[in-house]
Scaffold this motif. Structure first.
Motif, PDB file in Angstrom:
ATOM      1  N   LEU A 186       0.831  -1.209   0.000  1.00 35.19           N
ATOM      2  CA  LEU A 186       0.000   0.000   0.000  1.00 35.19           C
ATOM      3  C   LEU A 186       0.864   1.257   0.000  1.00 35.19           C
ATOM      4  CD1 LEU A 186      -2.921  -0.814   2.459  1.00 35.19           C
ATOM      5  CD2 LEU A 186      -3.037  -0.531  -0.010  1.00 35.19           C
ATOM      6  N   GLY A 187       1.920   1.239   0.794  1.00 30.93           N
ATOM      7  CA  GLY A 187       2.809   2.391   0.866  1.00 30.93           C
ATOM      8  C   GLY A 187       3.506   2.679  -0.451  1.00 30.93           C
ATOM      9  N   ILE A 188       4.060   1.643  -1.080  1.00 34.22           N
ATOM     10  CA  ILE A 188       4.767   1.852  -2.347  1.00 34.22           C
ATOM     11  C   ILE A 188       3.799   2.245  -3.456  1.00 34.22           C
ATOM     12  CG2 ILE A 188       4.768  -0.554  -3.141  1.00 34.22           C
ATOM     13  CD1 ILE A 188       7.671   1.861  -3.572  1.00 34.22           C
ATOM     14  N   THR A 189       2.581   1.717  -3.409  1.00 32.92           N
ATOM     15  CA  THR A 189       1.575   2.103  -4.401  1.00 32.92           C
ATOM     16  C   THR A 189       1.191   3.565  -4.237  1.00 32.92           C
ATOM     17  OG1 THR A 189       0.709  -0.159  -4.426  1.00 32.92           O
ATOM     18  CG2 THR A 189      -0.717   1.567  -5.304  1.00 32.92           C
ATOM     19  N   THR A 190       1.022   4.001  -3.007  1.00 33.37           N
ATOM     20  CA  THR A 190       0.656   5.392  -2.745  1.00 33.37           C
ATOM     21  C   THR A 190       1.799   6.341  -3.093  1.00 33.37           C
ATOM     22  OG1 THR A 190      -0.796   4.654  -0.971  1.00 33.37           O
ATOM     23  CG2 THR A 190      -0.211   6.978  -0.987  1.00 33.37           C
ATOM     24  N   PHE A 191       3.021   5.967  -2.740  1.00 32.97           N
ATOM     25  CA  PHE A 191       4.172   6.822  -3.040  1.00 32.97           C
ATOM     26  C   PHE A 191       4.429   6.888  -4.539  1.00 32.97           C
ATOM     27  CE2 PHE A 191       8.859   7.241  -3.535  1.00 32.97           C
ATOM     28  CZ  PHE A 191       8.953   8.568  -3.180  1.00 32.97           C
ATOM     29  N   LYS A 204       3.815  13.077  -0.792  1.00 30.95           N
ATOM     30  CA  LYS A 204       3.705  11.688  -1.251  1.00 30.95           C
ATOM     31  C   LYS A 204       4.178  10.714  -0.172  1.00 30.95           C
ATOM     32  CE  LYS A 204       2.879  10.345  -5.000  1.00 30.95           C
ATOM     33  NZ  LYS A 204       1.665   9.764  -5.543  1.00 30.95           N
ATOM     34  N   LEU A 205       5.259  11.053   0.514  1.00 31.35           N
ATOM     35  CA  LEU A 205       5.758  10.197   1.598  1.00 31.35           C
ATOM     36  C   LEU A 205       4.777  10.151   2.763  1.00 31.35           C
ATOM     37  CD1 LEU A 205       9.544  11.126   1.565  1.00 31.35           C
ATOM     38  CD2 LEU A 205       8.537   8.897   1.006  1.00 31.35           C
ATOM     39  N   ALA A 206       4.178  11.289   3.098  1.00 32.93           N
ATOM     40  CA  ALA A 206       3.182  11.326   4.176  1.00 32.93           C
ATOM     41  C   ALA A 206       1.961  10.481   3.804  1.00 32.93           C
ATOM     42  CB  ALA A 206       2.767  12.765   4.467  1.00 32.93           C
ATOM     43  N   ALA A 207       1.529  10.574   2.556  1.00 35.99           N
ATOM     44  CA  ALA A 207       0.391   9.771   2.103  1.00 35.99           C
ATOM     45  C   ALA A 207       0.734   8.284   2.129  1.00 35.99           C
ATOM     46  CB  ALA A 207      -0.032  10.197   0.699  1.00 35.99           C
ATOM     47  N   ALA A 212       0.647   7.133   5.732  1.00 36.52           N
ATOM     48  CA  ALA A 212      -0.746   7.016   6.182  1.00 36.52           C
ATOM     49  C   ALA A 212      -1.406   5.764   5.599  1.00 36.52           C
ATOM     50  CB  ALA A 212      -1.536   8.258   5.794  1.00 36.52           C
ATOM     51  N   ALA A 213      -1.187   5.504   4.319  1.00 42.46           N
ATOM     52  CA  ALA A 213      -1.774   4.319   3.685  1.00 42.46           C
ATOM     53  C   ALA A 213      -1.228   3.034   4.310  1.00 42.46           C
ATOM     54  CB  ALA A 213      -1.501   4.330   2.185  1.00 42.46           C
ATOM     55  N   SER A 214       0.082   3.012   4.575  1.00 44.23           N
ATOM     56  CA  SER A 214       0.684   1.838   5.212  1.00 44.23           C
ATOM     57  C   SER A 214       0.115   1.614   6.605  1.00 44.23           C
ATOM     58  CB  SER A 214       2.202   2.002   5.296  1.00 44.23           C
ATOM     59  OG  SER A 214       2.768   1.978   4.028  1.00 44.23           O
ATOM     60  N   LEU A 215      -0.022   2.683   7.361  1.00 47.04           N
ATOM     61  CA  LEU A 215      -0.566   2.580   8.715  1.00 47.04           C
ATOM     62  C   LEU A 215      -2.010   2.088   8.695  1.00 47.04           C
ATOM     63  CD1 LEU A 215      -0.250   3.002  11.750  1.00 47.04           C
ATOM     64  CD2 LEU A 215      -0.963   5.368  11.406  1.00 47.04           C
ATOM     65  N   ILE A 216      -2.824   2.645   7.824  1.00 46.50           N
ATOM     66  CA  ILE A 216      -4.219   2.203   7.708  1.00 46.50           C
ATOM     67  C   ILE A 216      -4.278   0.751   7.261  1.00 46.50           C
ATOM     68  CG2 ILE A 216      -6.361   2.528   6.392  1.00 46.50           C
ATOM     69  CD1 ILE A 216      -5.679   5.566   6.466  1.00 46.50           C
TER      70      ILE A 216
END
Length: 109
Positions: A55-60, A87-90, A93-97
């Motif tokens: 999720l994190g790499i997809t969001t970044f 982008k890093l903050a998003a 956040a996506a990884s945490l969720i």
């Protein structure tokens, strides 16, 4: 397409150098989204770890997408650093969720 090819080659080179036992062997995954997701999925079997990372790499979007964006912004006066920070903050956040979701699902099953 050139950036994707360039970053894919860089990932292949780094994979040849980094040991699978080294904690940073997944570092090349942040370079390019498609290969990064594949690397995470193939190397981390534990869903509670791989799902938030994917999720994190997809969001970044990877550094390849950042390089493409930088080229598009050239000459516009728009700064790249705030974009990367957002982008890093998003991604965080996506990884945490994603982690909270997987943790909730696995704890209730």
């Amino acid at each position: 397409g050139g950036y994707i090819i360039l970053f894919s080659i860089l990932i292949s080179l780094l994979n040849g150098i980094l040991s699978r036992n080294c904690p940073v062997f997944l570092l090349p995954a942040i370079l390019e989204i498609t290969n990064g997701i594949r690397m995470i999925a193939e190397n981390i079997q534990n869903i509670t770890v791989s799902y938030p990372l994917i999720l994190g790499i997809t969001t970044f979007g990877g550094l390849c997408a950042a390089a493409q964006t930088s080229c598009m912004l050239e000459g516009t006066g728009i700064k790249m650093l705030p974009y990367l920070i957002e982008k890093l903050a998003a991604a965080l956040a996506a990884s945490l969720i994603g982690y909270l979701y997987i943790y909730t699902v696995t704890c209730t099953v």
